[in-house]
Write an enzyme that holds these catalytic residues in place. Structure first.
Site, mmCIF file in Angstrom:
data_model
loop_
_atom_site.group_PDB
_atom_site.id
_atom_site.type_symbol
_atom_site.label_atom_id
_atom_site.label_comp_id
_atom_site.label_asym_id
_atom_site.label_seq_id
_atom_site.Cartn_x
_atom_site.Cartn_y
_atom_site.Cartn_z
ATOM 1 N N LYS A 263 3.292 -9.035 -11.992
ATOM 2 C CA LYS A 263 4.277 -8.470 -11.065
ATOM 3 C C LYS A 263 5.313 -9.526 -10.681
ATOM 4 O O LYS A 263 6.505 -9.252 -10.606
ATOM 5 C CB LYS A 263 3.562 -7.903 -9.822
ATOM 6 N N GLN B 263 -2.525 -5.989 -3.201
ATOM 7 C CA GLN B 263 -3.281 -5.697 -4.427
ATOM 8 C C GLN B 263 -4.672 -5.165 -4.090
ATOM 9 O O GLN B 263 -5.419 -5.787 -3.345
ATOM 10 C CB GLN B 263 -3.385 -6.984 -5.273
ATOM 11 N N ASP C 27 4.198 0.945 -3.231
ATOM 12 C CA ASP C 27 3.109 1.582 -3.985
ATOM 13 C C ASP C 27 3.056 3.085 -3.668
ATOM 14 O O ASP C 27 2.389 3.844 -4.361
ATOM 15 C CB ASP C 27 1.753 0.960 -3.589
#
Ligand code: NAP
Length: 284
Positions: A53, A97, A120
């Site tokens: 990422k 994460q 997200d």
């Protein structure tokens, strides 16, 4: 033989266009999109995802902020960091994460992220918006899958779409996006009575179960679009999907490989969401 849907190539094209748009955006507004990625603990797979990422951010011209926290981090400490990032103007997207260590509530942490920075799209406010079709961000994996289906030229409207798997991050939002695109959607899961019968009806079949090679050729309608979300290991420890690629590619019309299908799209969509968050912030 099925046509292979090349997620790597499509992802690179999307990241290329985000890079161009970002350069224009920075020139016009003076704002550089910024993504903060938080990793708690030292899970090796998560470390790779976080590294990828960060690399993707650098490639498209974003700022990336990395927070590596020890396994012993408390929920309060993590929420404190999220809260600080919620108020940091250089940070437009915040990603924590998953999975988090067991002593931290993922739900509490997700809900502490500002919905405007929730790239997200896991915050309940964003999940609700996906339901009504009035959204800023789409969850990255289903959004990437929509791009892959679009790349085939197969029209979703009026088609029978079957989604196998009903997780909050893949299956459920996937079904909703296909519904918004006017597909006729069936959702299957581990309690589905006759999975083969359901799958055989699918013009578009999306599989996200985490069960290696469970979809066989006799479960797939000839010519169908088959999207394999799975990231599994076969009996020899080799990376594979939820679809038995060698068999199913002889029947399907289009199919995603694993690796090189859905996986690369997820990061491209994360970049798109971060760019969208920066644009929204700059327009306020
Ligand atoms: P998950 O939360 O474990 O959900 C799995 C779903 O599959 C559940 O709804 C489960 O049904 C269903 N299922 C399991 N066995 C089944 C069976 N035999 N028949 C029918 N349905 C079955 O998984 P997830 O997070 O959605 O992830 C699924 C896979 O996608 C994993 O391999 C994961 O690594 C991969 N993934 C890849 C990406 C990417 O970027 N490429 C992103 C996310 C996930 P129940 O609800 O009834 O238990």
């Amino acid at each position: 033989m099925a046509e292979i849907i090349d997620g790597k190539k499509i992802s690179a094209q999307i990241r290329g266009s985000i890079k161009e748009e970002t350069a224009r955006f920075i020139a016009e507004t003076g704002v550089t999109p910024g993504l903060a990625v938080i990793l708690v603990g030292s899970d090796p797979a998560s470390q790779i995802y976080v590294r990828n990422k960060k690399k993707a951010c650098e490639e498209v011209g974003f700022k990336s902020f990395e927070y590596l926290m020890p396994e012993s981090t408390t929920e309060e400490e993590l929420k404190e960091l999220v809260n600080k990032l919620n108020h940091t103007s250089e940070v437009h997207g915040i990603l924590c994460q998953l999975p988090l260590p067991k002593h931290i509530s993922e739900k509490a942490v997700i809900e502490s992220i500002s919905p405007m920075k929730d790239v997200d799209a896991f915050h309940p406010a964003n999940v609700g918006r996906i339901m009504t079709g009035d959204y800023n961000f789409l969850p990255c994996t289903p959004a990437g899958i929509m791009e892959l289906i679009k790349s085939t030229g197969v029209e979703i409207a009026g088609k029978k779409c079957v989604v196998v798997g009903r997780s909050n991050i893949v299956g459920k939002p996937m079904a909703m996006l296909l519904l918004h695109a006017n597909g006729t959607v069936t959702m299957c899961h581990s309690k589905t009575a006759d999975l083969k019968k359901e799958c055989l009806e699918a013009d578009i079949l999306v599989v996200a179960t985490g069960k290696a090679k469970m979809i066989k050729a006799d479960m797939v309608k000839p010519g169908a679009v088959v999207i394999d979300v799975g990231m599994d290991r076969d009996e020899n420890g080799k990376l594979c999907g939820d679809v038995d690629f060698d068999e199913v590619s002889k029947v399907a019309g289009y199919i995603t490989p694993v690796p090189g299908g859905v996986g690369p799209m997820t990061i491209a969509m994360l970049m798109r969401n971060t760019y969208t968050a920066a644009k929204i912030a700059a327009s306020r």
